[in-house]
Design a protein around this motif. Structure first.
Motif, PDB file in Angstrom:
ATOM      1  N   ARG A 122      35.540  42.455  32.509  1.00  0.00           N
ATOM      2  CA  ARG A 122      34.150  42.132  32.168  1.00  0.00           C
ATOM      3  C   ARG A 122      33.180  42.866  33.102  1.00  0.00           C
ATOM      4  NH1 ARG A 122      33.048  38.044  28.598  1.00  0.00           N
ATOM      5  NH2 ARG A 122      34.846  36.875  27.822  1.00  0.00           N
ATOM      6  N   GLY A 123      33.590  43.032  34.364  1.00  0.00           N
ATOM      7  CA  GLY A 123      32.757  43.785  35.294  1.00  0.00           C
ATOM      8  C   GLY A 123      32.613  45.248  34.910  1.00  0.00           C
ATOM      9  N   LEU A 124      33.596  45.747  34.174  1.00  0.00           N
ATOM     10  CA  LEU A 124      33.540  47.110  33.662  1.00  0.00           C
ATOM     11  C   LEU A 124      32.815  47.191  32.324  1.00  0.00           C
ATOM     12  CD1 LEU A 124      37.230  48.152  34.452  1.00  0.00           C
ATOM     13  CD2 LEU A 124      35.169  49.017  35.597  1.00  0.00           C
ATOM     14  N   GLY A 125      32.313  46.047  31.877  1.00  0.00           N
ATOM     15  CA  GLY A 125      31.618  46.014  30.591  1.00  0.00           C
ATOM     16  C   GLY A 125      32.552  45.857  29.418  1.00  0.00           C
ATOM     17  N   VAL A 126      33.775  45.432  29.695  1.00  0.00           N
ATOM     18  CA  VAL A 126      34.797  45.301  28.658  1.00  0.00           C
ATOM     19  C   VAL A 126      34.977  43.824  28.333  1.00  0.00           C
ATOM     20  CG1 VAL A 126      37.180  45.799  28.048  1.00  0.00           C
ATOM     21  CG2 VAL A 126      35.932  47.349  29.553  1.00  0.00           C
ATOM     22  N   VAL A 127      34.557  43.432  27.165  1.00  0.00           N
ATOM     23  CA  VAL A 127      34.645  42.026  26.788  1.00  0.00           C
ATOM     24  C   VAL A 127      35.460  41.902  25.518  1.00  0.00           C
ATOM     25  CG1 VAL A 127      32.483  41.360  27.896  1.00  0.00           C
ATOM     26  CG2 VAL A 127      32.454  42.162  25.545  1.00  0.00           C
ATOM     27  N   PRO A 128      36.316  40.860  25.436  1.00  0.00           N
ATOM     28  CA  PRO A 128      37.164  40.714  24.252  1.00  0.00           C
ATOM     29  C   PRO A 128      36.377  40.491  22.976  1.00  0.00           C
ATOM     30  CG  PRO A 128      37.310  38.773  25.675  1.00  0.00           C
ATOM     31  CD  PRO A 128      36.568  39.817  26.430  1.00  0.00           C
ATOM     32  N   GLU A 129      35.155  39.974  23.113  1.00  0.00           N
ATOM     33  CA  GLU A 129      34.342  39.754  21.919  1.00  0.00           C
ATOM     34  C   GLU A 129      34.084  41.058  21.164  1.00  0.00           C
ATOM     35  OE1 GLU A 129      33.599  36.413  24.725  1.00  0.00           O
ATOM     36  OE2 GLU A 129      33.699  38.596  24.896  1.00  0.00           O
ATOM     37  N   ASP A 130      34.133  42.178  21.888  1.00  0.00           N
ATOM     38  CA  ASP A 130      33.950  43.485  21.258  1.00  0.00           C
ATOM     39  C   ASP A 130      35.274  44.082  20.788  1.00  0.00           C
ATOM     40  OD1 ASP A 130      31.257  43.338  21.799  1.00  0.00           O
ATOM     41  OD2 ASP A 130      31.390  44.468  23.670  1.00  0.00           O
ATOM     42  N   GLY A 131      36.386  43.347  20.995  1.00  0.00           N
ATOM     43  CA  GLY A 131      37.690  43.853  20.610  1.00  0.00           C
ATOM     44  C   GLY A 131      38.057  45.135  21.327  1.00  0.00           C
ATOM     45  N   LYS A 132      37.733  45.227  22.597  1.00  0.00           N
ATOM     46  CA  LYS A 132      37.907  46.464  23.351  1.00  0.00           C
ATOM     47  C   LYS A 132      39.378  46.859  23.465  1.00  0.00           C
ATOM     48  CE  LYS A 132      36.453  49.853  26.019  1.00  0.00           C
ATOM     49  NZ  LYS A 132      35.548  50.911  25.599  1.00  0.00           N
ATOM     50  N   ASP A 133      39.614  48.176  23.408  1.00  0.00           N
ATOM     51  CA  ASP A 133      40.966  48.707  23.514  1.00  0.00           C
ATOM     52  C   ASP A 133      41.425  48.784  24.966  1.00  0.00           C
ATOM     53  OD1 ASP A 133      41.833  49.507  20.768  1.00  0.00           O
ATOM     54  OD2 ASP A 133      39.959  50.645  20.839  1.00  0.00           O
ATOM     55  N   LEU A 134      42.642  48.295  25.207  1.00  0.00           N
ATOM     56  CA  LEU A 134      43.310  48.438  26.486  1.00  0.00           C
ATOM     57  C   LEU A 134      44.574  49.257  26.270  1.00  0.00           C
ATOM     58  CD1 LEU A 134      43.182  44.740  27.793  1.00  0.00           C
ATOM     59  CD2 LEU A 134      41.464  46.536  28.099  1.00  0.00           C
ATOM     60  N   VAL A 135      44.795  50.261  27.114  1.00  0.00           N
ATOM     61  CA  VAL A 135      46.031  51.034  27.070  1.00  0.00           C
ATOM     62  C   VAL A 135      46.911  50.556  28.209  1.00  0.00           C
ATOM     63  CG1 VAL A 135      47.058  53.326  27.313  1.00  0.00           C
ATOM     64  CG2 VAL A 135      44.966  53.024  25.962  1.00  0.00           C
ATOM     65  N   LEU A 136      48.123  50.103  27.887  1.00  0.00           N
ATOM     66  CA  LEU A 136      49.028  49.512  28.864  1.00  0.00           C
ATOM     67  C   LEU A 136      50.266  50.385  29.056  1.00  0.00           C
ATOM     68  CD1 LEU A 136      49.134  45.824  27.512  1.00  0.00           C
ATOM     69  CD2 LEU A 136      47.387  46.862  28.962  1.00  0.00           C
ATOM     70  N   ALA A 137      50.749  50.413  30.297  1.00  0.00           N
ATOM     71  CA  ALA A 137      52.008  51.098  30.604  1.00  0.00           C
ATOM     72  C   ALA A 137      52.536  50.546  31.911  1.00  0.00           C
ATOM     73  CB  ALA A 137      51.799  52.603  30.708  1.00  0.00           C
ATOM     74  N   GLY A 138      53.864  50.620  32.100  1.00  0.00           N
ATOM     75  CA  GLY A 138      54.417  50.183  33.372  1.00  0.00           C
ATOM     76  C   GLY A 138      55.743  49.480  33.242  1.00  0.00           C
ATOM     77  N   PHE A 139      55.988  48.571  34.145  1.00  0.00           N
ATOM     78  CA  PHE A 139      57.292  47.915  34.280  1.00  0.00           C
ATOM     79  C   PHE A 139      57.144  46.390  34.217  1.00  0.00           C
ATOM     80  CE2 PHE A 139      58.256  51.690  37.241  1.00  0.00           C
ATOM     81  CZ  PHE A 139      58.575  52.493  36.150  1.00  0.00           C
ATOM     82  N   MET A 140      58.107  45.644  33.678  1.00  0.00           N
ATOM     83  CA  MET A 140      59.166  46.125  32.813  1.00  0.00           C
ATOM     84  C   MET A 140      58.728  45.956  31.364  1.00  0.00           C
ATOM     85  SD  MET A 140      62.517  44.483  34.763  1.00  0.00           S
ATOM     86  CE  MET A 140      61.726  42.852  35.007  1.00  0.00           C
ATOM     87  N   THR A 141      59.260  46.781  30.490  1.00  0.00           N
ATOM     88  CA  THR A 141      58.831  46.754  29.102  1.00  0.00           C
ATOM     89  C   THR A 141      58.973  45.374  28.487  1.00  0.00           C
ATOM     90  OG1 THR A 141      59.836  48.955  28.975  1.00  0.00           O
ATOM     91  CG2 THR A 141      58.944  48.038  26.945  1.00  0.00           C
ATOM     92  N   HIS A 142      60.129  44.740  28.682  1.00  0.00           N
ATOM     93  CA  HIS A 142      60.400  43.466  28.008  1.00  0.00           C
ATOM     94  C   HIS A 142      59.747  42.287  28.707  1.00  0.00           C
ATOM     95  CE1 HIS A 142      63.250  42.735  31.253  1.00  0.00           C
ATOM     96  NE2 HIS A 142      63.390  41.496  30.826  1.00  0.00           N
ATOM     97  N   MET A 143      59.196  42.505  29.876  1.00  0.00           N
ATOM     98  CA  MET A 143      58.681  41.395  30.658  1.00  0.00           C
ATOM     99  C   MET A 143      57.161  41.539  30.830  1.00  0.00           C
ATOM    100  SD  MET A 143      59.542  38.509  31.983  1.00  0.00           S
ATOM    101  CE  MET A 143      61.314  38.651  31.760  1.00  0.00           C
ATOM    102  N   CYS A 144      56.700  42.151  31.911  1.00  0.00           N
ATOM    103  CA  CYS A 144      55.270  42.141  32.220  1.00  0.00           C
ATOM    104  C   CYS A 144      54.436  42.989  31.256  1.00  0.00           C
ATOM    105  CB  CYS A 144      55.050  42.584  33.660  1.00  0.00           C
ATOM    106  SG  CYS A 144      55.831  41.447  34.844  1.00  0.00           S
ATOM    107  N   VAL A 145      55.003  44.066  30.737  1.00  0.00           N
ATOM    108  CA  VAL A 145      54.246  44.880  29.777  1.00  0.00           C
ATOM    109  C   VAL A 145      54.047  44.110  28.479  1.00  0.00           C
ATOM    110  CG1 VAL A 145      54.241  47.002  28.413  1.00  0.00           C
ATOM    111  CG2 VAL A 145      54.980  47.064  30.803  1.00  0.00           C
ATOM    112  N   SER A 146      55.129  43.548  27.941  1.00  0.00           N
ATOM    113  CA  SER A 146      55.006  42.853  26.660  1.00  0.00           C
ATOM    114  C   SER A 146      54.210  41.555  26.784  1.00  0.00           C
ATOM    115  CB  SER A 146      56.392  42.573  26.070  1.00  0.00           C
ATOM    116  OG  SER A 146      57.159  41.755  26.917  1.00  0.00           O
ATOM    117  N   PHE A 147      54.388  40.821  27.890  1.00  0.00           N
ATOM    118  CA  PHE A 147      53.649  39.569  28.049  1.00  0.00           C
ATOM    119  C   PHE A 147      52.166  39.824  28.319  1.00  0.00           C
ATOM    120  CE2 PHE A 147      57.853  37.743  28.441  1.00  0.00           C
ATOM    121  CZ  PHE A 147      57.705  36.525  27.795  1.00  0.00           C
TER     122      PHE A 147
END
Length: 208
Positions: A122-147
């Motif tokens: 929100r401090g970056l001006g990104v609010v879910p009400e606008d349906g803002k896109d987030l690009v995710l990557a990292g570890f682990m795929t089945h755990m923290c990335v997917s959750f």
């Protein structure tokens, strides 16, 4: 039991959700748990080095485009493989934060739970009400990335996971047989793509 050879419609398709990959320049990049934890020792992941290299390319591209970047780290406490005060739990140097890039500390797989991530966005001006896109990557795929993708979706964001910049490890299945890391990686990404977000295979598959 006869195996099904024809794929069903995804829940995204049934729900009318758009699965078009977002422009990286119009998104926020969230890098999840790119910690040394996953490159050696008891938590070493299959394909970790390749994923870190892809994450570094993704990060460099985001910086070139002026895309906001948020780094997430998991703190498991002193003496654990997730000790962020020690080298083992530090963010890998290839994807280390630059000056001005936010770092969010979490303690559970969903990076939104009990953290300042949503406040930072929100401090970056990104609010879910606008349906803002987030690009995710990292570890682990089945755990923290997917959750985290699920958490983002539940809050109204549009998450996209970069497959080649994520990795996981082999685990025992419920029948006692080993589930290979590649199979678990694919299953986790398939779950994300069924409802919670879009999955792109490579960094280059994201339009600028």
């Amino acid at each position: 039991m006869t195996a099904t050879t024809t794929a069903s419609a995804t829940l995204r398709d049934v729900s009318g959700l758009d699965s078009t990959p977002p422009r990286l320049s119009e998104s926020v990049l969230v890098l999840i748990d790119y910690q040394n934890t996953y490159r050696s020792g008891v938590m070493a992941l299959d394909g970790a080095e390749e994923a870190v290299a892809a994450g570094a390319r993704l990060l460099a591209r985001a910086r070139e485009l002026g895309t906001p970047v948020v780094h997430v780290v998991n703190d498991g406490g002193e003496g654990t493989p997730y000790d962020i005060r020690a080298e083992i739990g530090a963010i890998s140097p290839e994807v280390a934060p630059a000056a001005g890039e936010a770092v969010v500390v979490k303690q559970v797989p969903n990076a939104f739970h009990g953290t300042e991530l949503e406040q930072v966005l929100r401090g970056l001006g990104v609010v879910p009400e606008d349906g803002k896109d987030l690009v995710l990557a990292g570890f682990m795929t089945h755990m923290c990335v997917s959750f985290t993708a699920q958490g983002a979706f539940n809050l109204g964001y549009r998450p996209t996971v970069v497959a080649e910049a994520s990795a996981t490890r082999a685990l025992p299945g419920p029948d006692g047989e080993v589930v290979p890391a590649a199979a678990l990686h694919t299953a986790a990404l398939t779950t994300v793509a069924d409802l919670f977000g879009t999955v792109v295979p490579t960094v280059d598959a994201l339009p600028a």
